[in-house]
Design a protein around this motif. Structure first.
Motif, PDB file in Angstrom:
ATOM      1  N   GLU A 111       0.826  -1.211   0.000  1.00 61.32           N
ATOM      2  CA  GLU A 111       0.000   0.000   0.000  1.00 61.32           C
ATOM      3  C   GLU A 111       0.858   1.259   0.000  1.00 61.32           C
ATOM      4  O   GLU A 111       0.510   2.262  -0.639  1.00 61.32           O
ATOM      5  CB  GLU A 111      -0.919  -0.008   1.231  1.00 61.32           C
ATOM      6  CG  GLU A 111      -1.974  -1.082   1.197  1.00 61.32           C
ATOM      7  CD  GLU A 111      -2.695  -1.226   2.528  1.00 61.32           C
ATOM      8  OE1 GLU A 111      -3.915  -1.474   2.517  1.00 61.32           O
ATOM      9  OE2 GLU A 111      -2.028  -1.084   3.583  1.00 61.32           O
ATOM     10  N   PHE A 112       1.963   1.205   0.702  1.00 62.78           N
ATOM     11  CA  PHE A 112       2.898   2.321   0.746  1.00 62.78           C
ATOM     12  C   PHE A 112       3.425   2.632  -0.656  1.00 62.78           C
ATOM     13  O   PHE A 112       3.423   3.786  -1.104  1.00 62.78           O
ATOM     14  CB  PHE A 112       4.046   1.980   1.699  1.00 62.78           C
ATOM     15  CG  PHE A 112       5.153   2.987   1.753  1.00 62.78           C
ATOM     16  CD1 PHE A 112       4.922   4.281   2.181  1.00 62.78           C
ATOM     17  CD2 PHE A 112       6.443   2.621   1.376  1.00 62.78           C
ATOM     18  CE1 PHE A 112       5.961   5.212   2.244  1.00 62.78           C
ATOM     19  CE2 PHE A 112       7.478   3.537   1.433  1.00 62.78           C
ATOM     20  CZ  PHE A 112       7.237   4.834   1.863  1.00 62.78           C
ATOM     21  N   ILE A 113       3.843   1.609  -1.370  1.00 62.52           N
ATOM     22  CA  ILE A 113       4.373   1.801  -2.725  1.00 62.52           C
ATOM     23  C   ILE A 113       3.282   2.282  -3.669  1.00 62.52           C
ATOM     24  O   ILE A 113       3.520   3.140  -4.533  1.00 62.52           O
ATOM     25  CB  ILE A 113       5.004   0.490  -3.236  1.00 62.52           C
ATOM     26  CG1 ILE A 113       6.261   0.157  -2.418  1.00 62.52           C
ATOM     27  CG2 ILE A 113       5.353   0.583  -4.720  1.00 62.52           C
ATOM     28  CD1 ILE A 113       6.869  -1.192  -2.732  1.00 62.52           C
ATOM     29  N   SER A 114       2.069   1.756  -3.507  1.00 62.34           N
ATOM     30  CA  SER A 114       0.980   2.115  -4.427  1.00 62.34           C
ATOM     31  C   SER A 114       0.588   3.587  -4.318  1.00 62.34           C
ATOM     32  O   SER A 114       0.062   4.165  -5.274  1.00 62.34           O
ATOM     33  CB  SER A 114      -0.240   1.226  -4.186  1.00 62.34           C
ATOM     34  OG  SER A 114      -0.848   1.523  -2.940  1.00 62.34           O
ATOM     35  N   TYR A 115       0.848   4.212  -3.159  1.00 62.83           N
ATOM     36  CA  TYR A 115       0.568   5.644  -3.023  1.00 62.83           C
ATOM     37  C   TYR A 115       1.297   6.431  -4.108  1.00 62.83           C
ATOM     38  O   TYR A 115       0.763   7.382  -4.692  1.00 62.83           O
ATOM     39  CB  TYR A 115       1.003   6.151  -1.648  1.00 62.83           C
ATOM     40  CG  TYR A 115       1.160   7.657  -1.586  1.00 62.83           C
ATOM     41  CD1 TYR A 115       0.060   8.479  -1.369  1.00 62.83           C
ATOM     42  CD2 TYR A 115       2.407   8.263  -1.769  1.00 62.83           C
ATOM     43  CE1 TYR A 115       0.198   9.868  -1.340  1.00 62.83           C
ATOM     44  CE2 TYR A 115       2.558   9.638  -1.737  1.00 62.83           C
ATOM     45  CZ  TYR A 115       1.453  10.432  -1.529  1.00 62.83           C
ATOM     46  OH  TYR A 115       1.598  11.804  -1.517  1.00 62.83           O
ATOM     47  N   PHE A 116       2.525   6.027  -4.409  1.00 62.32           N
ATOM     48  CA  PHE A 116       3.358   6.786  -5.335  1.00 62.32           C
ATOM     49  C   PHE A 116       2.983   6.559  -6.799  1.00 62.32           C
ATOM     50  O   PHE A 116       3.477   7.275  -7.682  1.00 62.32           O
ATOM     51  CB  PHE A 116       4.828   6.446  -5.112  1.00 62.32           C
ATOM     52  CG  PHE A 116       5.341   6.913  -3.782  1.00 62.32           C
ATOM     53  CD1 PHE A 116       5.702   8.233  -3.592  1.00 62.32           C
ATOM     54  CD2 PHE A 116       5.432   6.035  -2.708  1.00 62.32           C
ATOM     55  CE1 PHE A 116       6.161   8.679  -2.355  1.00 62.32           C
ATOM     56  CE2 PHE A 116       5.905   6.473  -1.471  1.00 62.32           C
ATOM     57  CZ  PHE A 116       6.255   7.800  -1.294  1.00 62.32           C
ATOM     58  N   THR A 117       2.130   5.590  -7.071  1.00 60.91           N
ATOM     59  CA  THR A 117       1.682   5.373  -8.447  1.00 60.91           C
ATOM     60  C   THR A 117       0.282   5.937  -8.678  1.00 60.91           C
ATOM     61  O   THR A 117      -0.259   5.798  -9.774  1.00 60.91           O
ATOM     62  CB  THR A 117       1.683   3.870  -8.796  1.00 60.91           C
ATOM     63  OG1 THR A 117       0.806   3.171  -7.900  1.00 60.91           O
ATOM     64  CG2 THR A 117       3.085   3.303  -8.672  1.00 60.91           C
ATOM     65  N   GLY A 118      -0.275   6.575  -7.669  1.00 59.83           N
ATOM     66  CA  GLY A 118      -1.590   7.180  -7.833  1.00 59.83           C
ATOM     67  C   GLY A 118      -1.550   8.264  -8.902  1.00 59.83           C
ATOM     68  O   GLY A 118      -0.618   9.061  -8.965  1.00 59.83           O
ATOM     69  N   GLY A 119      -2.562   8.284  -9.771  1.00 61.92           N
ATOM     70  CA  GLY A 119      -2.635   9.301 -10.817  1.00 61.92           C
ATOM     71  C   GLY A 119      -1.795   8.998 -12.040  1.00 61.92           C
ATOM     72  O   GLY A 119      -1.634   9.853 -12.910  1.00 61.92           O
ATOM     73  N   VAL A 120      -1.252   7.769 -12.124  1.00 62.14           N
ATOM     74  CA  VAL A 120      -0.452   7.369 -13.282  1.00 62.14           C
ATOM     75  C   VAL A 120      -1.109   6.157 -13.922  1.00 62.14           C
ATOM     76  O   VAL A 120      -1.499   5.212 -13.230  1.00 62.14           O
ATOM     77  CB  VAL A 120       0.994   7.016 -12.869  1.00 62.14           C
ATOM     78  CG1 VAL A 120       1.828   6.658 -14.088  1.00 62.14           C
ATOM     79  CG2 VAL A 120       1.630   8.173 -12.123  1.00 62.14           C
ATOM     80  N   LYS A 121      -1.265   6.185 -15.229  1.00 59.06           N
ATOM     81  CA  LYS A 121      -1.847   5.034 -15.919  1.00 59.06           C
ATOM     82  C   LYS A 121      -0.998   4.670 -17.129  1.00 59.06           C
ATOM     83  O   LYS A 121      -0.240   5.496 -17.647  1.00 59.06           O
ATOM     84  CB  LYS A 121      -3.278   5.325 -16.351  1.00 59.06           C
ATOM     85  CG  LYS A 121      -3.434   6.400 -17.417  1.00 59.06           C
ATOM     86  CD  LYS A 121      -4.902   6.556 -17.812  1.00 59.06           C
ATOM     87  CE  LYS A 121      -5.063   7.602 -18.922  1.00 59.06           C
ATOM     88  NZ  LYS A 121      -6.475   7.732 -19.328  1.00 59.06           N
ATOM     89  N   GLY A 122      -1.123   3.408 -17.536  1.00 59.00           N
ATOM     90  CA  GLY A 122      -0.357   2.951 -18.685  1.00 59.00           C
ATOM     91  C   GLY A 122       0.247   1.586 -18.448  1.00 59.00           C
ATOM     92  O   GLY A 122      -0.359   0.726 -17.798  1.00 59.00           O
ATOM     93  N   ASP A 123       1.461   1.363 -18.951  1.00 50.12           N
ATOM     94  CA  ASP A 123       2.140   0.081 -18.875  1.00 50.12           C
ATOM     95  C   ASP A 123       2.319  -0.355 -17.423  1.00 50.12           C
ATOM     96  O   ASP A 123       2.917   0.362 -16.612  1.00 50.12           O
ATOM     97  CB  ASP A 123       3.503   0.193 -19.557  1.00 50.12           C
ATOM     98  CG  ASP A 123       4.265  -1.115 -19.542  1.00 50.12           C
ATOM     99  OD1 ASP A 123       3.969  -1.973 -20.379  1.00 50.12           O
ATOM    100  OD2 ASP A 123       5.145  -1.264 -18.672  1.00 50.12           O
TER     101      ASP A 123
END
Length: 419
Positions: free
Chosen positions: A124-136
């Motif tokens: 969950e900690f790591i997923s915070y930093f991918t919020g708002g990014v989509k694609g590969d």
């Protein structure tokens, strides 16, 4: 500050219900005579045991250690107190009290044992930093890993250099703004020049003082000459990654931000190390990194080669809230860096000219090649004995060789002369 914004360690030391002593006069929380040691430099053998090493939380409780050994600063200490003296401070009507606790013995507390309260797990900690990014999906996973690594800094591992990391954010202004927005989770106290662990986000490279600092983390937008450990590209048409509009993920980010802050603060307590038994693994990982760089074209920034593996390995251990760096973290550090390196360099439009060594670095490298066998380790003192450079020029030249990957430097002032 709300309770959920504290790290698990801070929450335990502040709000743990068992063994809390609330003094009636000028009350402060004292849990089990345990906390982070803070030396009172104007008082001999005297410390405060604070619930946080990051915030200025001085209390009216002082711990006098009656005999050595004394704890290192920022160590989590549990003290055995044999006597407490209550002293009046001030004059009526402004009277307060000071408590002197006399410590007969103490033990160092493993932070892992009191960081079980986690509002976020590592995923969950790591997923915070991918919020708002989509694609590969693969590229986004790498991005999340890299950003989480940046967020937890890296402990000092060389005697004459502070810890931390230099990060390059490549791309347009929107990428830079997105990076800074995600890193708004860094507490204000850690942005201060006075902080022992400091984060700084700058548009252009500047000289940031590192003297007497434990860790300095600098993120720069599109640098060219500043030595960089981690290159980062957030959005990329070629890699099919794009930023979503802020209003589509802002609510989730705002909800998670204080929880992420707590996790970061917990991670900074841990001081993982590269032990001698892991150095062969580091050497092998380093050669993989060098081969990757040699086979690549279009590098438009100044890659600090020598520190990538140790710094990233120890940071990855921190994301796992552990003080033990393993072969897995070392291998992961290289794989993660290589993936991010490829995602980043595909968007560079020009390559920098090959950077030549300074005259002093060339001299020192020649002296080392003449004085030692390649692919072996020696001490810095061994190198001092053969060089004609003065101390400052010697250290500067050695740093340059380390950055360029001609030597690897390890803790304990040991140097590996690469083949």
């Amino acid at each position: 500050m709300y309770g959920y914004e504290f790290s698990g360690l801070e929450h335990h030391l502040l709000f743990g219900k068992e063994n809390i002593d609330l003094e009636k006069d000028n009350a402060v929380l004292v849990k089990d005579h345990m906390g982070f040691a803070k030396k009172m430099h104007n008082l001999p053998n005297t410390f405060q045991l604070n619930p946080s090493p990051f915030y200025n939380m001085d209390t009216n409780h002082y711990y006098v250690f009656v005999k050595p050994p004394f704890p290192d600063e920022k160590t989590i200490v549990k003290a055995t107190v044999t006597e407490t003296e209550k002293m009046v401070d001030g004059y009526p009507p402004d009277i307060s009290y000071i408590y002197l606790h006399y410590v007969a013995s103490w033990i160092k507390v493993d932070p892992k044992k009191i960081t079980q309260r986690q509002m976020l797990d590592q995923e969950e900690f790591i997923s915070y930093f991918t919020g708002g990014v989509k694609g590969d999906v693969s590229a986004i996973e790498t991005l999340g890993n890299v950003l989480s690594i940046c967020s937890v800094s890296s402990p000092q591992y060389l005697d004459f250099e502070c810890g931390g990391m230099n990060t390059a954010i490549f791309g347009k202004k929107k990428d830079w703004n997105a990076y800074k927005r995600k890193f708004s989770v860094i507490p204000t106290e850690l942005l201060s020049p006075k902080s022992d662990i400091r984060y700084q986000f700058i548009d252009k490279p500047i000289n940031v003082p590192t003297k007497s600092k434990a860790e300095i983390n600098i993120a720069v937008h599109n640098p060219e000459n500043m030595p960089i450990q981690l290159p980062i590209q957030i959005s990329s048409k070629k890699n099919d990654i794009e930023l979503m509009p802020l209003n589509t993920y802002k609510e989730d980010m705002d909800y998670l931000s204080p929880l992420v802050t707590g996790r970061i603060l917990d991670s900074l307590i841990f001081q993982p190390k590269i032990t001698k038994s892991l150095e062969k693994t580091v050497d092998n990982a380093f050669y993989d990194l060098i081969n990757e760089l040699r086979s690549s074209t279009g590098i438009s920034y100044n890659q600090d080669i020598g520190s990538v593996v140790p710094k990233l390995s120890m940071a990855i251990a921190r994301t796992k809230l552990t003080e033990k760096t393993t072969k897995d973290e070392i291998r992961t550090s290289v794989d993660t860096w290589i993936d991010m390196f490829h995602y980043t360099i595909t968007d560079t439009t020009k390559a920098s000219k090959e950077r030549k060594l300074s005259t002093d670095a060339q001299v020192l490298h020649g002296e080392m090649l003449n004085g030692f066998i390649t692919d072996t380790k020696m001490s810095i003192d061994d190198i001092r004995e053969i060089t004609k450079l003065n101390e400052q020029r010697f250290l500067d030249a050695l740093r340059e060789l380390h950055q360029r990957g001609l030597v690897i430097m390890y803790s304990g002032n040991r140097v590996h002369l690469m083949a």
